[in-house]
Design an enzyme around this catalytic site. Structure first.
Site, short mmCIF file in Angstrom:
data_model
loop_
_atom_site.label_atom_id
_atom_site.label_comp_id
_atom_site.label_asym_id
_atom_site.label_seq_id
_atom_site.Cartn_x
_atom_site.Cartn_y
_atom_site.Cartn_z
N GLY A 176 -60.43 14.28 -42.06
CA GLY A 176 -59.48 13.89 -40.78
C GLY A 176 -58.96 15.36 -40.54
O GLY A 176 -59.01 16.19 -41.46
N GLY A 181 -62.09 11.13 -44.77
CA GLY A 181 -62.28 10.17 -43.15
C GLY A 181 -63.70 10.25 -42.71
O GLY A 181 -63.94 9.29 -42.10
N GLU A 208 -58.28 13.63 -52.09
CA GLU A 208 -57.11 13.74 -51.46
C GLU A 208 -55.93 14.17 -52.39
O GLU A 208 -55.00 14.65 -51.91
CB GLU A 208 -56.39 12.58 -50.80
N ASP A 263 -57.28 7.35 -48.77
CA ASP A 263 -56.91 6.43 -47.66
C ASP A 263 -58.20 5.80 -46.92
O ASP A 263 -59.18 5.60 -47.56
CB ASP A 263 -55.91 6.87 -46.69
C1 QUE Z 1 -58.86 18.03 -50.00
C2 QUE Z 1 -58.90 17.05 -48.75
C3 QUE Z 1 -59.23 17.48 -47.41
C4 QUE Z 1 -59.55 18.88 -47.20
C5 QUE Z 1 -59.91 19.75 -48.38
C6 QUE Z 1 -59.30 19.42 -49.59
C7 QUE Z 1 -59.43 16.74 -46.15
C8 QUE Z 1 -59.57 17.29 -44.99
C9 QUE Z 1 -60.15 18.42 -44.98
C10 QUE Z 1 -60.41 19.10 -43.74
C11 QUE Z 1 -61.80 19.75 -43.67
C12 QUE Z 1 -62.10 20.49 -42.40
C13 QUE Z 1 -61.21 20.38 -41.46
C14 QUE Z 1 -60.07 19.80 -41.47
C15 QUE Z 1 -59.81 19.09 -42.62
O1 QUE Z 1 -60.05 19.24 -46.18
O2 QUE Z 1 -58.92 15.46 -46.33
O3 QUE Z 1 -59.35 20.04 -40.36
O4 QUE Z 1 -61.88 21.22 -40.15
O5 QUE Z 1 -59.74 16.28 -44.03
O6 QUE Z 1 -59.31 20.10 -50.51
O7 QUE Z 1 -58.47 15.82 -48.96
#
Ligand code: QUE
Length: 361
Positions: A88, A137, A160, A168
């Site tokens: 997400g 997500g 997460e 989630d």
């Molecule tokens: C752990 C996570 C997430 C993460 C990195 C972690 C996560 C997540 C993102 C993410 C990746 C690319 C994107 C962004 C978010 O990185 O849940 O906006 O462009 O969504 O180490 O849980």
């Protein structure tokens, strides 16, 4: 239908003019191809991470096809060749949470989880083509579907706890239902699974070679879901096979402290590496995720999603979440300064208090 994307008649993707016209709209392409509704997550620079406009576009497309007897299946994929969906848009959630925009935070998770539930209840087969990163997500817009096709380039994880959040998108329903204590292991450590491993674990349903994915995609339009089997590749062995017994022994424990003790007593490198993953994660997040997953074993998917939504309200206001997303996503120094710094230092009453009130209906 997704805004800015008219229904196309193209077989291999939306018509070129539509793609250009949609630049300002949500980063989702939605079109009809033969008897299949097709969705493509189209935000490759962000590894197709879901923002709220994308979540709304996915939901709108699914609703528009729900009552259409001409739609026999829905197929979703990621653009760009590197990711199905990395998660997400947690960076935006953090910014909203820190600025006190509670409604924006609430809307994001409420609509994401409603999409997860709509996928789980979808009346025709929902098919995810997972070629590349599929985390958080991304698992939410695939695992609840009837068919999840993974390639050798797929990489699955629920990471997460590393950002001070929790598994989630209905993971509190899905993970406790994986074999043995595999789900608790995956949800607490964020351990990564290959495409083949995801099939062994039950997160994916089919293993197909990346070079056959376009053929599978085309066959779905002409022959439906039954066409997948003839494209399946031999499934490599489960890389966690040698550790399955230790996973169940350690992660089947009744408390996080007991998991740590059992890992410490386990011989071999795997247990020490796994201890390292747990020690690097947010201590609070490991504890609140353990409790959520334990409770999820006894709840319906709908109740799990409601409990997760309730938990987002406290967790996104917590310093651990702000610090975790800062370290892993915003600054990318990968050096979060957790407070408290060790699982042993967390006051159990803090975790108990977070689960004291039942999830609102
Ligand atoms: C752990 C996570 C997430 C993460 C990195 C972690 C996560 C997540 C993102 C993410 C990746 C690319 C994107 C962004 C978010 O990185 O849940 O906006 O462009 O969504 O180490 O849980």
């Amino acid at each position: 239908m997704a805004q800015g994307r008219a229904e196309g008649s193209a077989e291999a993707g939306p018509a070129a003019g539509e793609a250009a016209a949609a630049a300002a709209g949500p980063s989702v392409a939605a079109w009809r191809a033969s008897r299949v509704g097709r969705l493509r997550l189209d935000r490759p620079k962000a590894l197709n991470a879901l923002d709220l406009p994308m979540i709304r576009a996915l939901r709108a497309a699914l609703e528009s096809w729900r009552a259409d007897p001409g739609v026999h299946a829905v197929v979703i994929e990621g653009a760009g060749g590197r990711a199905f969906c990395a998660g997400g848009d947690i960076r935006a959630v953090r910014a909203d949470a820190m600025a006190g925009r509670r409604e924006a935070v609430e809307d994001f998770f409420a609509e994401e989880y409603a999409l997860n539930l709509a996928i789980a209840r979808y009346p025709v087969p929902y098919v995810a083509l997972i070629d590349g990163v599929c985390m958080g997500g991304g698992i939410g817009v695939s695992v609840h579907g009837a068919v999840r096709i993974a390639t050798e380039a797929a990489l699955f994880a629920m990471p997460e706890t590393a950002i001070g959040f929790f598994p989630d998108i209905g993971a509190s329903h899905v993970l406790p239902r994986l074999p043995g204590a595999l789900g608790m292991y995956l949800g607490l450590t964020g351990a990564r699974l290959s495409g083949a491993d995801a099939v062994h674990a039950g997160l994916a349903t089919h293993f197909v070679a990346r070079e056959r994915l376009a053929a599978v995609s085309a066959a779905l339009e002409t022959d439906g879901v039954a066409a997948i089997a003839s494209h399946a590749a031999p499934l490599p062995a489960f890389s966690l096979g040698p550790h399955r017994a230790a996973i169940d022994r350690c992660f089947g424990a009744d408390s996080v402290m007991e998991i740590l003790d059992r890992l410490a007593a386990e011989p071999g490198d795997w247990a020490q590496q796994t201890l390292g993953l747990l020690r690097a994660a947010s201590p609070l997040a490991v504890l609140w995720s353990f409790e959520l997953l334990r409770q999820g074993a006894m709840r319906s998917l709908e109740d799990c999603l409601a409990a997760e939504l309730a938990l987002t309200r406290t967790v996104t206001a917590h310093a651990a979440f702000h610090e975790g997303v800062r370290a892993m996503v915003v600054d990318k120094d990968r050096a979060p300064r957790w407070q408290p710094g060790r699982i042993e230092e967390v006051d159990p009453a803090v975790i108990r208090a977070m689960f004291a009130t039942p999830a609102p209906g």
